[in-house]
Design a protein around this motif. Structure first.
Motif, PDB file in Angstrom:
ATOM      1  N   PHE A 125       0.848  -1.193   0.000  1.00  0.00           N
ATOM      2  CA  PHE A 125       0.000   0.000   0.000  1.00  0.00           C
ATOM      3  C   PHE A 125       0.883   1.242   0.000  1.00  0.00           C
ATOM      4  O   PHE A 125       2.057   1.198   0.379  1.00  0.00           O
ATOM      5  CB  PHE A 125      -0.994  -0.004   1.161  1.00  0.00           C
ATOM      6  CG  PHE A 125      -0.412   0.294   2.521  1.00  0.00           C
ATOM      7  CD1 PHE A 125      -0.474   1.564   3.068  1.00  0.00           C
ATOM      8  CD2 PHE A 125       0.170  -0.720   3.282  1.00  0.00           C
ATOM      9  CE1 PHE A 125       0.047   1.840   4.324  1.00  0.00           C
ATOM     10  CE2 PHE A 125       0.689  -0.464   4.542  1.00  0.00           C
ATOM     11  CZ  PHE A 125       0.633   0.827   5.070  1.00  0.00           C
ATOM     12  N   VAL A 126       0.303   2.353  -0.468  1.00  0.00           N
ATOM     13  CA  VAL A 126       1.059   3.595  -0.583  1.00  0.00           C
ATOM     14  C   VAL A 126       0.272   4.719   0.063  1.00  0.00           C
ATOM     15  O   VAL A 126      -0.929   4.871  -0.162  1.00  0.00           O
ATOM     16  CB  VAL A 126       1.387   3.904  -2.063  1.00  0.00           C
ATOM     17  CG1 VAL A 126       0.128   3.940  -2.905  1.00  0.00           C
ATOM     18  CG2 VAL A 126       2.159   5.202  -2.183  1.00  0.00           C
ATOM     19  N   ILE A 127       0.954   5.493   0.907  1.00  0.00           N
ATOM     20  CA  ILE A 127       0.331   6.620   1.592  1.00  0.00           C
ATOM     21  C   ILE A 127       0.497   7.881   0.749  1.00  0.00           C
ATOM     22  O   ILE A 127       1.599   8.196   0.303  1.00  0.00           O
ATOM     23  CB  ILE A 127       0.965   6.833   2.981  1.00  0.00           C
ATOM     24  CG1 ILE A 127       0.768   5.588   3.856  1.00  0.00           C
ATOM     25  CG2 ILE A 127       0.353   8.055   3.670  1.00  0.00           C
ATOM     26  CD1 ILE A 127       1.469   5.672   5.197  1.00  0.00           C
ATOM     27  N   ASN A 128      -0.623   8.572   0.530  1.00  0.00           N
ATOM     28  CA  ASN A 128      -0.636   9.825  -0.252  1.00  0.00           C
ATOM     29  C   ASN A 128       0.144   9.685  -1.554  1.00  0.00           C
ATOM     30  O   ASN A 128       1.176  10.356  -1.760  1.00  0.00           O
ATOM     31  CB  ASN A 128      -0.071  10.980   0.587  1.00  0.00           C
ATOM     32  CG  ASN A 128      -0.941  11.304   1.794  1.00  0.00           C
ATOM     33  OD1 ASN A 128      -2.088  10.875   1.876  1.00  0.00           O
ATOM     34  ND2 ASN A 128      -0.400  12.065   2.722  1.00  0.00           N
ATOM     35  N   ASN A 133       3.807  10.027  -1.412  1.00  0.00           N
ATOM     36  CA  ASN A 133       4.103   8.808  -2.179  1.00  0.00           C
ATOM     37  C   ASN A 133       5.004   7.850  -1.392  1.00  0.00           C
ATOM     38  O   ASN A 133       6.092   7.478  -1.828  1.00  0.00           O
ATOM     39  CB  ASN A 133       4.750   9.156  -3.512  1.00  0.00           C
ATOM     40  CG  ASN A 133       4.781   7.954  -4.453  1.00  0.00           C
ATOM     41  OD1 ASN A 133       3.942   7.055  -4.368  1.00  0.00           O
ATOM     42  ND2 ASN A 133       5.763   7.915  -5.338  1.00  0.00           N
ATOM     43  N   LEU A 134       4.524   7.478  -0.201  1.00  0.00           N
ATOM     44  CA  LEU A 134       5.300   6.619   0.697  1.00  0.00           C
ATOM     45  C   LEU A 134       4.802   5.181   0.568  1.00  0.00           C
ATOM     46  O   LEU A 134       3.695   4.858   1.000  1.00  0.00           O
ATOM     47  CB  LEU A 134       5.157   7.113   2.137  1.00  0.00           C
ATOM     48  CG  LEU A 134       5.985   6.414   3.206  1.00  0.00           C
ATOM     49  CD1 LEU A 134       7.469   6.506   2.896  1.00  0.00           C
ATOM     50  CD2 LEU A 134       5.692   7.016   4.574  1.00  0.00           C
ATOM     51  N   ARG A 135       5.635   4.320  -0.011  1.00  0.00           N
ATOM     52  CA  ARG A 135       5.229   2.936  -0.267  1.00  0.00           C
ATOM     53  C   ARG A 135       5.627   2.002   0.876  1.00  0.00           C
ATOM     54  O   ARG A 135       6.705   2.136   1.458  1.00  0.00           O
ATOM     55  CB  ARG A 135       5.889   2.405  -1.544  1.00  0.00           C
ATOM     56  CG  ARG A 135       5.407   3.006  -2.830  1.00  0.00           C
ATOM     57  CD  ARG A 135       5.964   2.196  -4.005  1.00  0.00           C
ATOM     58  NE  ARG A 135       5.864   2.915  -5.266  1.00  0.00           N
ATOM     59  CZ  ARG A 135       6.221   2.395  -6.438  1.00  0.00           C
ATOM     60  NH1 ARG A 135       6.713   1.161  -6.496  1.00  0.00           N
ATOM     61  NH2 ARG A 135       6.115   3.110  -7.544  1.00  0.00           N
ATOM     62  N   PHE A 136       4.744   1.034   1.129  1.00  0.00           N
ATOM     63  CA  PHE A 136       5.053  -0.072   2.036  1.00  0.00           C
ATOM     64  C   PHE A 136       4.840  -1.360   1.249  1.00  0.00           C
ATOM     65  O   PHE A 136       3.699  -1.721   0.923  1.00  0.00           O
ATOM     66  CB  PHE A 136       4.149  -0.038   3.278  1.00  0.00           C
ATOM     67  CG  PHE A 136       4.500   1.063   4.241  1.00  0.00           C
ATOM     68  CD1 PHE A 136       5.405   0.833   5.274  1.00  0.00           C
ATOM     69  CD2 PHE A 136       3.954   2.323   4.099  1.00  0.00           C
ATOM     70  CE1 PHE A 136       5.748   1.844   6.148  1.00  0.00           C
ATOM     71  CE2 PHE A 136       4.288   3.340   4.969  1.00  0.00           C
ATOM     72  CZ  PHE A 136       5.188   3.101   6.003  1.00  0.00           C
ATOM     73  N   GLU A 137       5.944  -2.022   0.917  1.00  0.00           N
ATOM     74  CA  GLU A 137       5.871  -3.230   0.111  1.00  0.00           C
ATOM     75  C   GLU A 137       5.311  -4.404   0.927  1.00  0.00           C
ATOM     76  O   GLU A 137       5.359  -4.399   2.162  1.00  0.00           O
ATOM     77  CB  GLU A 137       7.255  -3.589  -0.426  1.00  0.00           C
ATOM     78  CG  GLU A 137       7.892  -2.509  -1.274  1.00  0.00           C
ATOM     79  CD  GLU A 137       7.182  -2.297  -2.610  1.00  0.00           C
ATOM     80  OE1 GLU A 137       6.441  -3.200  -3.049  1.00  0.00           O
ATOM     81  OE2 GLU A 137       7.372  -1.213  -3.211  1.00  0.00           O
ATOM     82  N   ARG A 138       4.814  -5.393   0.216  1.00  0.00           N
ATOM     83  CA  ARG A 138       4.173  -6.559   0.832  1.00  0.00           C
ATOM     84  C   ARG A 138       5.050  -7.187   1.921  1.00  0.00           C
ATOM     85  O   ARG A 138       4.566  -7.499   3.007  1.00  0.00           O
ATOM     86  CB  ARG A 138       3.858  -7.583  -0.262  1.00  0.00           C
ATOM     87  CG  ARG A 138       3.557  -8.998   0.209  1.00  0.00           C
ATOM     88  CD  ARG A 138       3.278  -9.915  -0.953  1.00  0.00           C
ATOM     89  NE  ARG A 138       1.996  -9.570  -1.547  1.00  0.00           N
ATOM     90  CZ  ARG A 138       0.829 -10.025  -1.118  1.00  0.00           C
ATOM     91  NH1 ARG A 138       0.794 -10.858  -0.083  1.00  0.00           N
ATOM     92  NH2 ARG A 138      -0.294  -9.680  -1.701  1.00  0.00           N
ATOM     93  N   GLU A 139       6.321  -7.400   1.633  1.00  0.00           N
ATOM     94  CA  GLU A 139       7.211  -8.061   2.603  1.00  0.00           C
ATOM     95  C   GLU A 139       7.390  -7.208   3.859  1.00  0.00           C
ATOM     96  O   GLU A 139       7.454  -7.729   4.976  1.00  0.00           O
ATOM     97  CB  GLU A 139       8.575  -8.333   1.963  1.00  0.00           C
ATOM     98  CG  GLU A 139       8.543  -9.311   0.795  1.00  0.00           C
ATOM     99  CD  GLU A 139       8.029  -8.691  -0.496  1.00  0.00           C
ATOM    100  OE1 GLU A 139       7.904  -7.438  -0.550  1.00  0.00           O
ATOM    101  OE2 GLU A 139       7.745  -9.440  -1.449  1.00  0.00           O
ATOM    102  N   VAL A 140       7.467  -5.892   3.685  1.00  0.00           N
ATOM    103  CA  VAL A 140       7.616  -4.983   4.833  1.00  0.00           C
ATOM    104  C   VAL A 140       6.353  -5.002   5.688  1.00  0.00           C
ATOM    105  O   VAL A 140       6.418  -5.044   6.919  1.00  0.00           O
ATOM    106  CB  VAL A 140       7.931  -3.553   4.351  1.00  0.00           C
ATOM    107  CG1 VAL A 140       7.918  -2.570   5.525  1.00  0.00           C
ATOM    108  CG2 VAL A 140       9.275  -3.518   3.638  1.00  0.00           C
TER     109      VAL A 140
END
Length: 279
Positions: A125-128, A133-140
């Motif tokens: 998921f990505v914030i704003n 544009n701050l991404r959090f990848e699946r593994e994280v």
């Protein structure tokens, strides 16, 4: 399903992201992640009810009946990945699409983690996405969820071990210095709840060996408030390797905790611990 028309601003989350962008250090990243894990985000959806739409309850929530279809809008990237979107406020969402009829839900980190786990085609998921544009990848996301669950489980086990039993010797000691890293996020929560009149923080020692903080709230018992306070306090408690017991002033333990003590927060006077430091 929450009422997504209520104002949502997330100033603490936006500040944490701005601080990390200005000075990207392990400390600012950890503060941002801890804030993210207790924040509420807007996510655009399309909801199809099998029958008439249900009415909102007194808590501002809309019950989702069985057979309701919820479709989440996904953000596609140039490298052919897909992400759930998380907006900190309506202004950020309108950067994506300004549609008065746009349906939204309010989600927390745990709900995003569950959605990502159930949808293997989604990369995170990505914030704003049209701002920070701050991404959090699946593994994280999976790793953070695992850490959060492990900490919650360990805290629950420690709380069970340190439960006060009849006959235990309980000593309450007033703190000479209040930790700013604990006070500030907790006061953010208390200021948002009009039922909290005062709050106290002490050191509690059980049977001369078990040390923990004791926070006493002059407020009606409210499990949702307790949860928010603990979530706000968690980053500091985890770093300091301390536990914290939470109770209300009307309880016997609460009465012992506030006897002869000064609050660190008062609805009438604000953040008293800051005023004391200025003096």
């Amino acid at each position: 399903m929450n009422d997504s028309k209520k104002p949502l601003t997330n100033p603490a989350m936006k500040k944490a992201m701005a601080d990390m962008k200005a000075n990207n250090t392990p400390e600012t990243r950890n503060l941002m992640i801890n804030m993210m894990m207790r924040s509420t985000f807007l996510v655009p959806v399309q909801v199809g009810f099998a029958g008439p739409p249900p009415k909102m309850d007194k808590n501002g929530k809309v019950p989702v009946p069985p057979n309701t279809k919820v479709s989440f809008a996904l953000l596609g990237t140039t490298d052919k990945k897909q992400y759930f979107m998380a907006f900190t406020d309506w202004d950020e969402l309108h950067k994506w699409r300004k549609n008065p009829a746009q349906q939204t839900m309010m989600l927390h980190f745990d709900e995003y983690a569950a959605l990502i786990d159930k949808n293997p085609q989604v990369s995170g998921f990505v914030i704003n996405p049209f701002g920070d544009n701050l991404r959090f990848e699946r593994e994280v996301v999976a790793s953070l969820k695992q850490q959060k669950d492990a900490f919650a489980k360990a805290a629950k086990e420690r709380a069970a071990q340190k439960r006060i039993n009849p006959g235990d010797k309980v000593v309450i000691v007033e703190l000479s210095v209040y930790p700013e890293e604990l006070m500030a996020p907790v006061c953010d929560v208390l200021e948002a709840n009009t039922q909290v009149n005062e709050a106290y923080l002490q050191m509690m020692i059980v049977n001369d060996t078990q040390k923990s903080y004791l926070m006493v709230l002059d407020a009606p018992k409210d499990n949702d408030l307790f949860t928010k306070v603990i979530q706000a306090a968690r980053p500091y408690l985890q770093q300091a390797k301390m536990d914290m017991n939470l109770t209300i002033a009307a309880s016997p333990l609460g009465q012992q905790g506030i006897r002869g003590s000064e609050p660190f927060y008062s609805r009438a006077r604000g953040r008293i611990y800051e005023q004391d430091e200025e003096d």
